[in-house]
Design an enzyme around this catalytic site. Structure first.
Site, mmCIF file in Angstrom:
data_model
loop_
_atom_site.group_PDB
_atom_site.id
_atom_site.type_symbol
_atom_site.label_atom_id
_atom_site.label_comp_id
_atom_site.label_asym_id
_atom_site.label_seq_id
_atom_site.Cartn_x
_atom_site.Cartn_y
_atom_site.Cartn_z
ATOM 1 C CB SER A 26 16.176 11.055 14.417
ATOM 2 O OG SER A 26 15.824 12.211 14.399
ATOM 3 C CG ASP A 73 13.554 15.747 15.522
ATOM 4 O OD1 ASP A 73 12.282 15.796 15.359
ATOM 5 O OD2 ASP A 73 14.484 15.870 16.422
ATOM 6 N NE ARG A 91 -11.438 26.681 21.209
ATOM 7 C CZ ARG A 91 -12.475 25.760 20.953
ATOM 8 N NH1 ARG A 91 -12.491 24.546 20.796
ATOM 9 N NH2 ARG A 91 -13.746 26.540 21.023
ATOM 10 N NE ARG A 111 10.282 11.156 20.971
ATOM 11 C CZ ARG A 111 11.481 11.267 20.076
ATOM 12 N NH1 ARG A 111 11.810 10.474 19.362
ATOM 13 N NH2 ARG A 111 12.396 12.476 20.280
ATOM 14 C CB THR A 164 -1.644 4.838 -11.385
ATOM 15 O OG1 THR A 164 -2.043 3.401 -11.178
ATOM 16 C CG2 THR A 164 -0.285 4.733 -12.032
ATOM 17 N N GLY A 187 -2.709 -4.228 -11.554
ATOM 18 C CA GLY A 187 -2.817 -4.818 -13.046
ATOM 19 C C GLY A 187 -1.703 -5.811 -12.914
ATOM 20 C CG HIS A 243 -12.028 -0.702 -6.315
ATOM 21 N ND1 HIS A 243 -12.319 -1.774 -6.666
ATOM 22 C CD2 HIS A 243 -11.756 0.273 -7.318
ATOM 23 C CE1 HIS A 243 -12.298 -1.726 -8.089
ATOM 24 N NE2 HIS A 243 -12.034 -0.575 -8.515
HETATM 25 P P1 FDP Z 1 -4.243 1.463 -12.817
HETATM 26 O O1 FDP Z 1 -5.259 1.563 -14.111
HETATM 27 O O2 FDP Z 1 -4.301 2.722 -12.233
HETATM 28 O O3 FDP Z 1 -3.063 0.938 -13.311
HETATM 29 O O4 FDP Z 1 -5.443 -1.658 -14.196
HETATM 30 C C1 FDP Z 1 -4.735 -1.659 -13.085
HETATM 31 C C2 FDP Z 1 -5.480 -0.715 -11.904
HETATM 32 O O5 FDP Z 1 -4.817 0.582 -11.974
HETATM 33 C C3 FDP Z 1 -5.428 -1.583 -10.839
HETATM 34 O O6 FDP Z 1 -4.481 -1.186 -9.908
HETATM 35 C C4 FDP Z 1 -6.796 -1.984 -10.527
HETATM 36 O O7 FDP Z 1 -7.188 -3.367 -10.745
HETATM 37 C C5 FDP Z 1 -7.509 -1.365 -11.380
HETATM 38 O O8 FDP Z 1 -6.834 -0.422 -12.196
HETATM 39 C C6 FDP Z 1 -8.593 -0.755 -10.805
HETATM 40 O O9 FDP Z 1 -9.595 0.088 -11.639
HETATM 41 P P2 FDP Z 1 -11.058 0.523 -11.483
HETATM 42 O O10 FDP Z 1 -10.904 1.605 -10.338
HETATM 43 O O11 FDP Z 1 -11.220 1.221 -12.869
HETATM 44 O O12 FDP Z 1 -11.688 -0.900 -11.214
#
Ligand code: FDP
EC number: 2.7.1.11
Length: 773
Positions: free
Chosen positions: A164, A166, A285, A294, A522, A569, A655
């Site tokens: 649902s 809602d 508006r 949905r 993060t 990471g 990124h």
């Molecule tokens: P974060 O430091 O926020 O944990 O070190 C890992 C990471 O994120 C990754 O997810 C990514 O690989 C990297 O940092 C991206 O960092 P930049 O934008 O500094 O390249």
């Protein structure tokens, strides 16, 4: 394997037949639930049947009830609506209709039903279960089945999943479809905001509700649970004209379906529009969202929720005894649990009753803490109290972002700034993290400065990874110059390390003896002390949507395997949960070491898969999962080993995972957690204000505010050190690892699944009492 844990391989579905149906209004994620029921059912050796067109198909029988195969649910995960259909069925409300349905089920040996629908559909299922033995007796008497059939099929087991948009079912934190509906709503509001920004004084009125108001920072919200007091019209117009004075061009007013005033008169969008036009002359508006909410593809959250619920539903059926009441699978924090269906239905009906009786206070209370918290946070952030009503505090509070940008950081800053101002503090924005701090990039930030920040991605304050240790003298000096009494740090692992460094330096730099709190933000979701971090949900949706596109690119191309590298990471959260949401075949992560034999097994698995009708594979790899088995290595290995069977392509998502507009979840999470952090700061400032200055030197004056299950918890950062693997920047224990077997099962790997976390039948009262955020 620890003995104390139950593993489901002891539970066999051999000889059992499960019927799965969707009923009532459709919701995104229903297909993911159906897929999970089918695959888990087949995995445990049961037969699973689709019951097409909901209860109507059950009553009509014939082709409407068809055995499902593993392949028949392929490519279903990303589809909105319900592939197996859902029809309103008058006949099932009649005894005769239920009798026909019972005959159809018995003929196929189906005595287990998974019903995905709203409370009405689930109540219908319960009634059917209660009548079951009587229905079978009637069928014997009319000679349609024999005594043997009655004996073999004597009990009908029912498990429900709430689909649902809602989110109005008591007993689950989220229903299937709500998060996706919020995505649709926010997409529309974001689009409106961009068009209206160039126009003068445009107000939009939307049919939405509280959570979307919070997620888009709406100017006014009208919901049934909170009828506005008399005079609201003047107050609203007053607020909109103040916005004009502040040069704000766009106002968003959200009107939920069924909104009422305190005299029980309905408040319609047209009424609101006419009011704004009449009193203020603004170009206004109305946008009515209707079925758009949905529609579209399910969000990552809904896919995961529905997959988990589907698996849990099958386990519940396997474990059911004749005395087990019909249950509903629900979500509590990050846990899938079971609750007695009728207790939940009853509670849900009590909310409705309270609403019908206009007992709104009771209705809000019955809806649970989370609803109340949303309401309070919205009120706190949307309305600036006149200066005369805010007693000025003597404190200055600094807010900064640290680490890589993550979507939702800006929502958190906005919330912190506004709550801080409401509490009377002077708020300072620190630009570019600890580096900017040391250089004195500090400016006062006001209420209006953070307007519109909720929906913006990245970090508007500027964020850097620089740690404070090298700049302690300068940071201490800036704290002195700006008379900063407390710090709120919004960021990732560097924010955590930074707080530890500042804490360790307190004895040398008394300026650092101020309350400090960090909220995790993060994409990596690797912060100890918190199940989730701001930004991870947006990244997950970015990964899921990209995987959908990548998968689609293979249509018409025979036999292809994609290797996709995700961020994080050393933390495998994005790879694992992304794989679950995208329906991937494998996810390589650092936390679950893998060898060349595992890679070989996966290649063989994919080779087998290519012989079926699903001639496509998806493999996710976390960027740091293994230093030697790199993305290139895996790509080359798969290419070589798959020669003649499939070809490979690789994609490094990079990124794009950090960018884009924040998801509704990240906006709300950022907003609520930062509001709570700022309230903590206010409390601590008072506690540590001694002889005209703030002096905080205790462990608990430097905390991380994290989400633990359903609660937001303050934890001294020093106490989190034990839980941290500093070398790999991850917590030593991570809850989401328990989702890995699930991902593998749904991709057809043999694995064992720890059910020690699930399987408890709880009561709805316990559920509602737990402090939820
Ligand atoms: P974060 O430091 O926020 O944990 O070190 C890992 C990471 O994120 C990754 O997810 C990514 O690989 C990297 O940092 C991206 O960092 P930049 O934008 O500094 O390249």
């Amino acid at each position: 394997m620890p003995d104390s844990k139950k593993f489901f391989e002891n539970l066999s579905g051999a000889g059992k037949s499960i019927g799965v149906l969707t009923s009532g209004g459709d919701a995104q994620g229903m297909n993911a639930a159906v897929r999970a029921v089918v695959r888990m059912g087949i995995y445990v050796g049961a037969k699973v049947y689709f019951i097409h067109e909901g209860y109507q198909g059950m009553v009509d029988g014939g082709d409407n009830i068809k055995e499902a195969t593993w392949e028949s649910v392929s490519s279903m995960l990303q589809l909105g609506g319900t592939v197996i259909g859902s029809a309103r069925c008058k006949e099932f409300r009649t005894h005769d209709g239920r009798l026909r349905a019972a005959l159809n089920l018995v003929q196929l040996g189906i005595t287990n039903l998974c019903v995905i629908g709203g409370d009405g559909s689930l109540t219908g299922a319960n009634l059917f279960r209660e009548e079951w033995s009587g229905l079978l007796e009637e069928l014997v008497q009319s000679g349609q089945i024999d005594e043997q059939a009655v004996e073999t099929h004597s009990v009908l087991h029912i498990v429900g999943m709430v689909g649902s948009i809602d989110n109005d079912f008591c007993g689950t934190d989220m229903t299937i479809g709500t998060d996706s509906a919020l995505h649709r709503i926010i997409e529309v509001v974001d689009a409106i905001m961009t068009t209206a920004q160039s126009q003068v004084q445009t107000s939009f009125v939307l049919y939405l509700a509280l959570v979307s108001a919070l997620a888009c920072g709406a100017d006014w919200v009208l919901i049934p649970e909170m009828p506005p007091e008399d005079g609201w019209e003047e107050q609203m117009c007053q607020k909109l004209s103040e916005n004009r004075a502040d040069k704000k061009r766009l106002n968003i007013i959200i009107v939920a379906e069924g909104a009422l005033d305190s005299h029980n008169r309905s408040i319609t969008t047209d009424y609101v529009k006419d009011l704004v036009v009449r009193c203020l002359g603004f170009d206004t508006r109305v946008t009515i969202l209707g079925h758009v909410q949905r529609g579209g593809t399910p969000s990552a959250f809904d896919r995961i929720l529905a997959s988990r619920m589907g698996v849990e539903a099958v386990l519940a059926l396997l474990e059911a005894s004749p005395d087990t009441p019909a249950c509903v699978v629900s979500l509590r924090g990050n846990q899938a649990i079971r609750l007695p269906l009728m207790e939940c239905v009853q509670m849900t009906q009590e909310v409705q009753k309270a609403m019908d009786e206009k007992n709104f206070e009771e209705a809000v209370k019955l809806r649970g803490r989370s609803f109340e918290n949303n309401l309070n946070t919205y009120k706190l952030l949307s309305y600036r109290k006149p200066d005369s009503e805010v007693p000025k505090s003597p404190y200055n509070v600094a807010v900064l972002n640290v680490g890589a940008p993550a979507a939702g950081m800006n929502a958190a800053v906005r919330s912190a700034v506004r709550v801080g101002i409401t509490e009377g503090h002077t708020m300072f924005a620190v630009h570019d993290g600890f580096e900017g701090f040391s250089k004195g990039q500090i400016t006062e930030i006001k209420w209006g400065d953070v307007g519109g920040w909720t929906g913006q991605g990245g970090s508007l304050l500027g964020t850097k990874r620089t740690l404070p240790a090298k700049h302690l003298n300068k940071i201490a000096e800036q704290i002195r110059i700006h008379n900063i009494g407390a710090l709120l740090v919004i960021g990732g692992f560097e924010a955590y390390l930074g707080l530890l460094e500042l804490l360790a330096a307190r004895s040398k730099h008394p300026e650092l003896c101020v309350p400090m709190v960090m909220v995790p933000s993060t994409v990596s979701n690797n912060i100890p002390g918190s199940d989730l971090s701001i930004g991870a949900d947006t990244a997950l949706n970015a990964i899921t949507n990209t995987c959908d596109r990548i998968k689609q690119s293979a249509s018409g191309t025979k036999r292809r395997v994609f290797i996709i590298e995700t961020m994080g990471g050393y933390c495998g959260y994005l790879a694992t949960v992304g794989a679950l949401a995208a329906g991937a075949d494998a996810a390589y992560i650092y936390e679950e070491p893998f060898s060349i034999r595992d890679l070989q097994t996966n290649v063989e698995h994919l080779t087998e898969k290519m012989k079926t009708s699903i001639q496509r594979g998806l493999v996710l790899r976390n960027e740091n999962s293994n230093e030697n088995f790199t993305t290139d290595f895996i790509y080359q290995l798969y290419t070589e080993e798959g020669k003649g069977v499939f070809d490979c392509r690789k994609n490094v998502l990079g990124h794009m995972q950090q960018g884009g507009a924040p998801s509704p979840f990240d906006r709300n999470f950022g907003t609520k957690i930062a509001a709570k952090a700022m309230q903590w700061i206010s409390k601590k400032l008072k506690e540590f204000y001694i002889e005209g200055r703030v002096f905080a030197n205790t462990e608990d004056s430097a905390c991380l505010l994290g989400m633990r299950r359903r609660a937001l918890v303050f934890q001294p950062v020093t106490q989190l050190k034990e839980e941290t693997d500093f070398e790999h920047r991850i917590p030593k224990e991570q809850w989401w690892l328990k989702l890995r077997p699930l991902m593998k099962i749904l991709a057809k790997y043999k694995t064992s699944y720890d059910v020690s976390d699930s399987g408890q039948l709880e009561h709805v009262q316990e559920f509602m009492c737990v402090n939820s955020c």
